[in-house]
Design a protein around this motif. Structure first.
Motif, PDB file in Angstrom:
ATOM      1  N   TYR A   1      49.852  40.883  52.296  1.00 52.38           N
ATOM      2  CA  TYR A   1      48.660  39.887  51.875  1.00 52.38           C
ATOM      3  C   TYR A   1      49.080  38.459  52.014  1.00 52.38           C
ATOM      4  N   ASN A   2      48.123  37.757  52.271  1.00 50.53           N
ATOM      5  CA  ASN A   2      48.117  36.237  52.463  1.00 50.53           C
ATOM      6  C   ASN A   2      46.916  35.523  51.773  1.00 50.53           C
ATOM      7  N   HIS A   3      46.763  36.055  50.452  1.00 51.71           N
ATOM      8  CA  HIS A   3      45.510  35.503  49.710  1.00 51.71           C
ATOM      9  C   HIS A   3      45.852  34.531  48.833  1.00 51.71           C
ATOM     10  N   ASP A   4      45.073  33.685  48.430  1.00 51.67           N
ATOM     11  CA  ASP A   4      45.375  32.744  47.412  1.00 51.67           C
ATOM     12  C   ASP A   4      45.681  33.471  45.901  1.00 51.67           C
ATOM     13  N   PHE A   5      45.041  34.451  45.677  1.00 47.49           N
ATOM     14  CA  PHE A   5      45.714  35.197  44.384  1.00 47.49           C
ATOM     15  C   PHE A   5      45.549  36.760  44.761  1.00 47.49           C
ATOM     16  N   VAL A   6      46.647  37.452  44.243  1.00 47.77           N
ATOM     17  CA  VAL A   6      46.732  38.749  44.148  1.00 47.77           C
ATOM     18  C   VAL A   6      46.819  39.383  43.143  1.00 47.77           C
ATOM     19  N   ILE A   7      45.859  40.137  42.547  1.00 49.10           N
ATOM     20  CA  ILE A   7      45.958  40.879  41.224  1.00 49.10           C
ATOM     21  C   ILE A   7      46.522  42.332  41.237  1.00 49.10           C
ATOM     22  N   LEU A   8      47.582  42.416  40.547  1.00 50.92           N
ATOM     23  CA  LEU A   8      48.214  43.833  40.255  1.00 50.92           C
ATOM     24  C   LEU A   8      47.606  44.345  39.053  1.00 50.92           C
ATOM     25  N   GLU A   9      47.166  45.848  39.204  1.00 48.92           N
ATOM     26  CA  GLU A   9      46.736  46.425  38.006  1.00 48.92           C
ATOM     27  C   GLU A   9      47.749  47.547  37.448  1.00 48.92           C
ATOM     28  N   GLY A  10      48.342  47.359  36.440  1.00 46.11           N
ATOM     29  CA  GLY A  10      49.173  48.502  35.916  1.00 46.11           C
ATOM     30  C   GLY A  10      50.533  48.300  36.390  1.00 46.11           C
ATOM     31  N   VAL A  11      50.971  47.228  36.968  1.00 46.36           N
ATOM     32  CA  VAL A  11      52.180  47.059  37.629  1.00 46.36           C
ATOM     33  C   VAL A  11      53.116  46.183  36.721  1.00 46.36           C
ATOM     34  N   THR A  12      54.289  46.877  36.397  1.00 50.95           N
ATOM     35  CA  THR A  12      55.096  46.290  35.180  1.00 50.95           C
ATOM     36  C   THR A  12      56.549  46.098  36.008  1.00 50.95           C
ATOM     37  N   ASP A  13      56.856  46.332  36.958  1.00 44.93           N
ATOM     38  CA  ASP A  13      58.179  46.193  37.590  1.00 44.93           C
ATOM     39  C   ASP A  13      58.274  44.890  38.566  1.00 44.93           C
ATOM     40  N   SER A  14      57.216  43.939  38.491  1.00 37.15           N
ATOM     41  CA  SER A  14      57.506  42.962  39.558  1.00 37.15           C
ATOM     42  C   SER A  14      57.666  41.711  38.724  1.00 37.15           C
TER      43      SER A  14
END
Length: 247
Positions: free
Chosen positions: A88-101
């Motif tokens: 990814y090289n976006h301004d924003f990246v949205i993670l759904e359901g990710v808890t380990d980051s």
């Protein structure tokens, strides 16, 4: 690249919240990417008997399916979130359901119990179905993205920062905190993203055009090794930038 996660139990409003946030971020001319964590052990795009399945069964370690309107790259393993985000090289990246980051988080919930089960120092807002009955919880804003998506995206612009690394505390800690502790302090306004020592690095390593994060100890080893060799060469000038490329 700024990354945050939306976490919550099934049917708590995660996907609706993310949909509304994406639309508002795009309306503000940001580029947006997303990652969906699927909590289902039998999930697979690559179905038994398909051509890509036959490639994999024959021994292909990386399979790509290219259609008219999409391209799917199928890895034969679960990648870490940091490995995934390199695509990814976006301004924003949205993670759904990710808890380990190690990223800021929005909780979606039906009730206060579900909030408390997921609450930690990286949470900066609450949304989902509980936003129909609450405006605030333990000092955190509770925002309905159906009626007030502008408010939560204003908060995202204010709070979410360029992604921090997530090294174990015993590998780095040169800022005085673990990577996750620093993230929590940034959210509270008690530290800055620039306090991460990697932001002040004198050494940059890229492999295949992608930046490779290195803890300060590794940076120093690489710095001293390169400088020790280059100093002996004709043309060396102290203080000048040194570039080494290995093809």
């Amino acid at each position: 690249m700024k990354v945050f996660s939306v976490v919550g139990i099934t049917e708590s409003g995660k996907t609706t919240t993310i949909e509304n946030i994406i639309k508002e971020l795009r309306s503000r001319n940001y580029s947006v990417g997303s990652v969906k964590e699927i909590h289902f052990e039998k999930f697979a795009i690559d179905t038994v008997g398909s051509n890509t399945y036959r490639h994999r069964e024959a021994g292909s370690q990386l399979v790509t399916a290219r259609g008219y309107f999409e391209t799917d790259i199928l890895f034969q393993e679960k990648l870490s979130m940091d490995e995934i985000l390199k695509f990814y090289n976006h301004d924003f990246v949205i993670l759904e359901g990710v808890t380990d980051s190690n990223v800021p988080k929005i909780i979606t919930a039906h009730n206060e119990k579900e909030i408390l089960e997921r609450l930690d120092d990286l949470v900066f807002a609450i949304s989902g179905k509980i936003s129909n009955s609450l405006d605030e919880f333990e000092g955190l804003p509770v925002i309905n993205t159906i009626d007030n998506v502008e408010k939560i995206v204003d908060l995202i612009e204010e709070k979410v920062f360029d992604k921090l690394p997530d090294f174990p505390e015993d590998c780095c800690g040169e800022c005085g905190y673990s990577c996750r502790q620093l993230g929590a302090l940034i959210l509270k306004g008690k530290a800055r993203r620039e306090d991460c020592v990697l932001a002040q690095s004198r050494v940059k390593l890229q492999i295949g055009g992608k930046d490779i994060e290195m803890v300060p100890f590794v940076q120093r080893v690489l710095y001293n090794a390169v400088l020790g060799v280059v100093k002996e060469l004709k043309g060396y000038e102290e203080g000048k930038e040194i570039t080494v490329r290995i093809l």
